[in-house]
Design a protein around this motif. Structure first.
Motif, short mmCIF file in Angstrom:
data_model
loop_
_atom_site.label_atom_id
_atom_site.label_comp_id
_atom_site.label_asym_id
_atom_site.label_seq_id
_atom_site.Cartn_x
_atom_site.Cartn_y
_atom_site.Cartn_z
N ARG A 284 0.84 -1.05 -0.11
CA ARG A 284 -0.17 0.09 -0.09
C ARG A 284 0.90 1.25 0.13
N PRO A 285 1.19 1.89 -1.11
CA PRO A 285 1.89 3.01 -1.28
C PRO A 285 1.36 4.14 -0.18
N GLN A 286 2.13 4.77 0.23
CA GLN A 286 1.97 5.99 1.24
C GLN A 286 2.54 7.28 0.54
N ALA A 287 3.37 7.34 -0.22
CA ALA A 287 3.92 8.39 -0.79
C ALA A 287 4.56 8.23 -2.35
N ALA A 288 4.66 9.43 -2.76
CA ALA A 288 4.67 9.46 -4.37
C ALA A 288 6.19 8.68 -4.65
#
Length: 372
Positions: A284-288
């Motif tokens: 689950r990506p939380q940042a660019a």
């Protein structure tokens, strides 16, 4: 013969096509003359013409690539580059854990993160083989294929299951210095498994002793940088990697290096990803910056494994394995830069000095005798 050469030069549009055309010409000659010796000579001649008719084809490119990696100066430079890439992996893994919000206790997501990285790396290796050889890597079959996949489950699957679990609970400096034992273990194992130029000498033994002393200097109060299970997992990963060195060298001598690397990363990475997904892991990506970090880690693995496999194939294991001691140097610097870890700890500075001394001793060549 002159007529056959002219036809081959005009009709051959690729190495495979030229071979087929020349075989067909030889078959027609055999049918018409019924002369086995003449047909065999014509067949051999046609295959030589196949190589002459398209000088731009990389028919001997793998041999040239092996010759490049066998040169001592090139081998040293590429080994340094390879281990600098691997040294950057640990701090970027720690950064990836933050960007994907992966907790140190979330083993399932850790395995998925590792598996996706190596599956992407396998695709990059396949693409690299296509660009270098101008054809897809030729995968082995049957027993050799099974051996390559088994190597992947061992070297990539088991090693990085331990490595990623340890990375979640260790600081970058302590973890990388512990993992540097793979270099000394590789030198010692090469003595028993390979022999020849890989045999231990008093100088190599002294270099290994200095390297292990550096590891002890870093871990004498290692509880500050991580837990005991994490330290044991990292040492286990180092032992797995060292044991895979001679095995990798033997396999790459029997099959295309790019195919072996692709199967190694793909089989091990696929097993890690499937196991993590079955356990409920997710990314689950939380940042660019999450995806670029994952892609960079995949590049490190792809480029590193291709370089390492070619180096191990064309050089003594002991000459190449010891350069893994550069990994903690790069990791300590990048861990301080990216993750805010301390750089002025005397244990780490002493450890780095000792392992660098070990590199110098193990790779120091004896002076030639007079008359040599």
């Amino acid at each position: 013969g002159k007529h056959c050469r002219t036809i081959c030069q005009k009709q051959a549009v690729g190495c495979v096509a030229a071979n087929l055309f020349c075989d067909f010409a030889a078959l027609q000659f055999c049918r018409s003359r019924s002369n086995p010796k003449a047909s065999l000579c014509l067949l051999r001649f046609c295959r030589e013409v196949c190589l002459l008719s398209r000088p731009d084809l990389p028919a001997n490119r793998p041999a040239r690539l092996d010759a490049l990696f066998a040169r001592p100066a090139a081998a040293v430079a590429l080994a340094v580059l390879c281990n600098c890439l691997w040294g950057a992996a640990f701090p970027f893994i720690k950064l990836g854990y933050r960007l994907y919000a992966i907790d140190s206790g979330d083993t399932a997501s850790i395995l998925v993160f590792a598996g996706v990285r190596f599956v992407l790396a396998a695709a990059l290796v396949w693409l690299c083989g296509l660009l270098v050889n101008r054809r897809p890597p030729r995968f082995p079959r049957c027993r050799l294929l099974a051996e390559c996949c088994a190597l992947g489950l061992w070297q990539t699957g088991l090693q990085y299951a331990l490595y990623y679990s340890a990375a979640a609970v260790l600081t970058g400096a302590l973890g990388s210095i512990l993992n540097s034992t793979q270099s000394f273990l590789g030198v010692i194992l090469a003595h028993f498994l390979c022999g020849g130029s890989d045999r231990l000498t008093p100088r190599k033994l002294l270099g290994c002793a200095l390297g292990f002393a550096g590891v002890l200097a870093a871990s004498v109060t290692g509880s500050e940088g991580g837990s005991l299970p994490g330290m044991l997992a990292m040492l286990g990963a180092a032992a797995v990697f060292a044991a895979a060195g001679p095995w990798n060298k033997r396999v790459t001598r029997k099959a295309d290096s790019f195919a072996v690397c692709c199967l190694n990363l793909g089989a091990g990475g696929g097993a890690l990803a499937l196991l993590g997904l079955a356990m409920g892991g997710r990314l689950r990506p939380q940042a660019a910056g999450a995806l670029p970090v994952l892609l960079f880690l995949a590049f490190i693995s792809g480029a590193g494994y291709v370089l390492w496999a070619l180096l191990m194939k064309n050089n003594p294991v002991s000459r190449i394995a010891v350069f893994g001691l550069l990994i903690p140097v790069v990791t300590v610097l990048l861990s301080a830069l990216l993750n805010g870890e301390t750089l002025a700890d005397w244990r780490y500075l002493a450890a780095l000095a000792l392992v660098c001394a070990g590199i110098w001793l193990v790779n120091l060549r004896p002076a030639p005798h007079k008359g040599d």
